[in-house]
Design a protein around this motif. Structure first.
Motif, PDB file in Angstrom:
ATOM      1  N   LEU A 314     -50.198 -92.388 -19.261  1.00  0.00           N
ATOM      2  CA  LEU A 314     -50.969 -91.255 -17.364  1.00  0.00           C
ATOM      3  C   LEU A 314     -51.855 -91.444 -18.625  1.00  0.00           C
ATOM      4  CD1 LEU A 314     -47.579 -89.444 -16.861  1.00  0.00           C
ATOM      5  CD2 LEU A 314     -47.736 -91.132 -16.910  1.00  0.00           C
ATOM      6  N   ASN A 315     -52.352 -92.058 -17.887  1.00  0.00           N
ATOM      7  CA  ASN A 315     -54.067 -91.305 -18.323  1.00  0.00           C
ATOM      8  C   ASN A 315     -55.180 -91.988 -18.921  1.00  0.00           C
ATOM      9  OD1 ASN A 315     -56.962 -90.553 -17.052  1.00  0.00           O
ATOM     10  ND2 ASN A 315     -56.568 -88.374 -18.303  1.00  0.00           N
ATOM     11  N   GLY A 316     -54.295 -93.222 -19.226  1.00  0.00           N
ATOM     12  CA  GLY A 316     -54.788 -93.282 -20.632  1.00  0.00           C
ATOM     13  C   GLY A 316     -54.837 -92.928 -22.253  1.00  0.00           C
ATOM     14  N   GLY A 317     -54.068 -91.898 -21.954  1.00  0.00           N
ATOM     15  CA  GLY A 317     -53.555 -91.106 -22.690  1.00  0.00           C
ATOM     16  C   GLY A 317     -54.801 -90.340 -23.106  1.00  0.00           C
ATOM     17  N   GLU A 318     -55.393 -89.323 -22.240  1.00  0.00           N
ATOM     18  CA  GLU A 318     -56.131 -88.571 -22.385  1.00  0.00           C
ATOM     19  C   GLU A 318     -55.630 -87.627 -22.142  1.00  0.00           C
ATOM     20  OE1 GLU A 318     -59.468 -88.463 -24.301  1.00  0.00           O
ATOM     21  OE2 GLU A 318     -58.911 -90.898 -24.409  1.00  0.00           O
ATOM     22  N   ALA A 319     -55.799 -85.929 -21.487  1.00  0.00           N
ATOM     23  CA  ALA A 319     -55.399 -85.142 -20.923  1.00  0.00           C
ATOM     24  C   ALA A 319     -55.323 -85.289 -19.968  1.00  0.00           C
ATOM     25  CB  ALA A 319     -56.457 -83.758 -21.217  1.00  0.00           C
ATOM     26  N   VAL A 320     -54.267 -85.610 -19.478  1.00  0.00           N
ATOM     27  CA  VAL A 320     -53.431 -85.805 -18.416  1.00  0.00           C
ATOM     28  C   VAL A 320     -53.749 -84.792 -17.066  1.00  0.00           C
ATOM     29  CG1 VAL A 320     -50.993 -84.807 -17.741  1.00  0.00           C
ATOM     30  CG2 VAL A 320     -51.786 -86.437 -16.722  1.00  0.00           C
ATOM     31  N   ASN A 321     -54.505 -83.818 -17.407  1.00  0.00           N
ATOM     32  CA  ASN A 321     -54.813 -82.757 -15.830  1.00  0.00           C
ATOM     33  C   ASN A 321     -56.064 -82.699 -15.772  1.00  0.00           C
ATOM     34  OD1 ASN A 321     -55.434 -81.672 -19.082  1.00  0.00           O
ATOM     35  ND2 ASN A 321     -55.571 -79.759 -18.032  1.00  0.00           N
ATOM     36  N   PHE A 322     -56.369 -83.930 -16.600  1.00  0.00           N
ATOM     37  CA  PHE A 322     -58.451 -83.355 -16.025  1.00  0.00           C
ATOM     38  C   PHE A 322     -58.254 -84.625 -15.082  1.00  0.00           C
ATOM     39  CE2 PHE A 322     -59.352 -81.914 -20.470  1.00  0.00           C
ATOM     40  CZ  PHE A 322     -59.823 -80.778 -20.248  1.00  0.00           C
ATOM     41  N   LEU A 323     -57.202 -85.103 -14.397  1.00  0.00           N
ATOM     42  CA  LEU A 323     -56.885 -86.379 -13.328  1.00  0.00           C
ATOM     43  C   LEU A 323     -57.395 -85.471 -12.202  1.00  0.00           C
ATOM     44  CD1 LEU A 323     -54.527 -88.512 -14.084  1.00  0.00           C
ATOM     45  CD2 LEU A 323     -56.664 -89.264 -14.156  1.00  0.00           C
ATOM     46  N   HIS A 324     -56.518 -84.327 -12.310  1.00  0.00           N
ATOM     47  CA  HIS A 324     -56.893 -83.368 -11.213  1.00  0.00           C
ATOM     48  C   HIS A 324     -57.667 -81.653 -11.357  1.00  0.00           C
ATOM     49  CE1 HIS A 324     -52.709 -85.259 -11.274  1.00  0.00           C
ATOM     50  NE2 HIS A 324     -53.104 -85.647  -9.618  1.00  0.00           N
ATOM     51  N   GLY A 325     -58.644 -82.051 -11.415  1.00  0.00           N
ATOM     52  CA  GLY A 325     -60.261 -80.956 -11.636  1.00  0.00           C
ATOM     53  C   GLY A 325     -59.798 -80.185 -13.377  1.00  0.00           C
TER      54      GLY A 325
END
Length: 376
Positions: A314-325
C-alpha cells in the motif's frame, strides 16, 4: 481551512512564539525538516519567529503544493534526501552554504542528522547548538549512540505527543481500509499482524480489533508483548513466527526495519503490507528476491508477483495515512509547540551533550494555551 480557523491558528502560534521568544543574545539560527502539510505554514512561521530560519527541508512524501508555495514566499525551501545527510562532506557543504559561522539548531523529523552529527559538530564553521527530534524512530537513532557530541531534545516521548500518536494510528487504519475498499475488500473478518506495539502500534491494534479484525501483535520488547496480551491481543512468540503466520494484512509500526527482503516470499498469498513511516525505515524492498514483477492496481496499490506467490504493497511502502492528509486535527499543535520550546531551550545554552526533554512547566504552559484556543 475556513478563514476563522486560519485566524485562530495564526493567533495561537503568535502567542506560543511570544511565550517562548528567546532573549536577543540567545536567538539561534535553524534548519527545519518537516512534513509540509496544509496547516504547516503557520508552524513554520512560528519557527521563523523564535529563530533565524535558514531553510525548510520538506519530507519528500508529504508535501502539499499550496503549503510549499506559501512557505516559499518567506523562506528558502530545499530538497531533502537521506543521502544529503549521510555523507559528512555533503552535509557540511550544505550547512556552510546556508548558515556559515552561525549558532545553529537542527530541527529533525526521523534522525536525518544522526549519521553526520559528530562531523558537523567538529568541522562546521559555526556552532551546532543541538538537535530537536520529533519522532520515535529518530529518537532511537540518537539515543542508541554511545556518546552524543551535542544536546538532543526529543519530544517523541512527551505526553503532549500522546494524542497525536493515538490519532495517527487511527488515520493509518482509515487509509488502509480505504485502499482495501477500493479493491472491493474490507477489514472485517480479516486476520492482521501489527509489528510494533508502541503508541502507534497499540492504537492501530485497538481500532482494528474494534472493526472485527483478528489481531496478532509482535514487538521486540517482552514488556510490550505482555501489555498486548493483557489487552486481549494474540501475541506471537518471535518475529519470524509473526511474519510467517497467515496474516491477510501486515502493518509495520516499529520505526525501524520490520520486513527484510527474505520475509516477503513467506507472506500469505494476497496479503497487504502497510507502514506508518517511510519505506526506507520499515521495509527492505531493495533485497526482495529476484523474479518479482510489479503491477499497479489503482494509484496506490502495488502488486508484487512471482511464480506461485503475490502480495500487495500500500502506498508504495510509504506512510499509508499520508494518502488522506494524515490529519490528526489541532492536537498536532501541542507537540509542535513543544518543538518551539525546545528550540529556545537549546538556544539558551547550558544543556550538556546527551538526550534531554522539555521541562514539564513548559509543557503545561503549552497545553494551557492550546486549551484556550481549542477547548471551546
Amino acid at each position: 481551512m475556513e478563514p476563522s480557523d486560519r485566524a485562530r491558528l495564526n493567533t495561537y502560534w503568535s502567542r506560543i512564539a511570544a511565550d517562548f521568544a528567546p532573549e536577543p543574545a540567545a536567538r539561534p539560527s535553524s534548519l527545519l525538516i518537516t512534513h509540509l502539510l496544509p496547516e504547516r505554514p503557520a508552524f513554520v512561521r512560528a519557527v521563523g519567529t523564535v529563530s533565524d530560519l535558514r531553510a525548510v527541508l520538506p519530507k519528500p512524501k508529504s508535501i502539499n503544493d499550496n503549503a510549499r508555495r506559501e512557505v516559499e514566499r518567506a523562506f528558502t525551501v530545499d530538497e531533502l534526501t537521506r543521502e544529503l545527510f549521510t555523507d559528512p562532506d555533503s552535509a557540511l557543504s550544505y550547512l556552510e552554504g546556508r548558515a556559515a559561522g552561525e549558532r545553529l539548531v537542527l530541527l529533525d523529523v526521523g534522525g536525518y542528522f544522526a549519521p553526520v552529527l559528530d562531523d558537523l559538530c567538529a568541522r562546521y564553521s559555526g556552532t551546532i547548538l543541538g538537535v530537536v527530534e520529533d519522532t520515535e524512530n529518530g529518537h532511537k537513532r540518537y539515543a542508541e549512540r554511545a556518546k552524543l557530541p551535542c544536546p538532543v531534545v526529543s519530544v517523541a516521548r512527551s505526553p503532549l505527543k500522546d494524542p497525536e500518536d493515538f490519532l495517527v494510528g487511527q488515520s493509518v487504519v482509515f487509509s488502509a481500509e480505504a485502499l482495501l475498499r477500493e479493491r472491493g475488500d474490507i477489514l472485517h473478518g480479516r486476520s492482521a499482524l501489527v509489528i510494533g506495539f508502541g503508541k502507534l502500534g497499540s492504537s492501530i491494534a485497538r481500532l482494528m480489533h474494534a472493526k472485527g479484525v483478528h489481531v496478532t501483535v509482535y514487538d521486540i520488547d517482552p514488556v510490550r508483548r505482555a501489555q498486548a496480551l493483557s489487552q486481549g491481543f494474540g501475541v506471537a512468540r518471535d518475529r519470524d513466527a509473526a511474519i510467517h503466520a497467515a496474516a491477510g494484512l501486515v502493518l509495520c509500526a516499529t520505526g525501524s526495519l520490520s520486513l527484510r527482503g527474505e520475509d516477503f516470499p513467506t507472506l500469505r498469498n494476497g496479503a497487504y503490507v502497510a507502514t506508518v513511516t517511510s519505506s526506507e525505515d520499515e521495509l527492505e524492498l531493495s533485497s526482495l528476491p529476484e523474479g518479482y514483477r510489479r503491477s499497479h492496481f489503482g494509484a496506490h496499490v502495488t502488486r508484487y508477483e512471482t511464480s506461485g506467490h503475490y502480495f500487495y504493497l500500500l502506498n508504495g511502502g510509504e506512510a499509508v495515512n499520508f494518502l488522506h492528509g494524515a490529519s490528526v486535527g489541532p492536537f498536532i499543535f501541542l507537540v509542535q509547540g513543544e518543538i518551539i520550546a525546545a528550540t529556545r531551550a537549546i538556544g539558551r545554552g547550558g544543556l550538556s551533550p546527551g538526550m534531554h526533554e522539555v521541562p514539564a512547566a513548559d509543557r503545561r504552559a503549552i497545553a494551557a494555551q492550546w486549551l484556550n484556543y481549542w477547548n471551546r
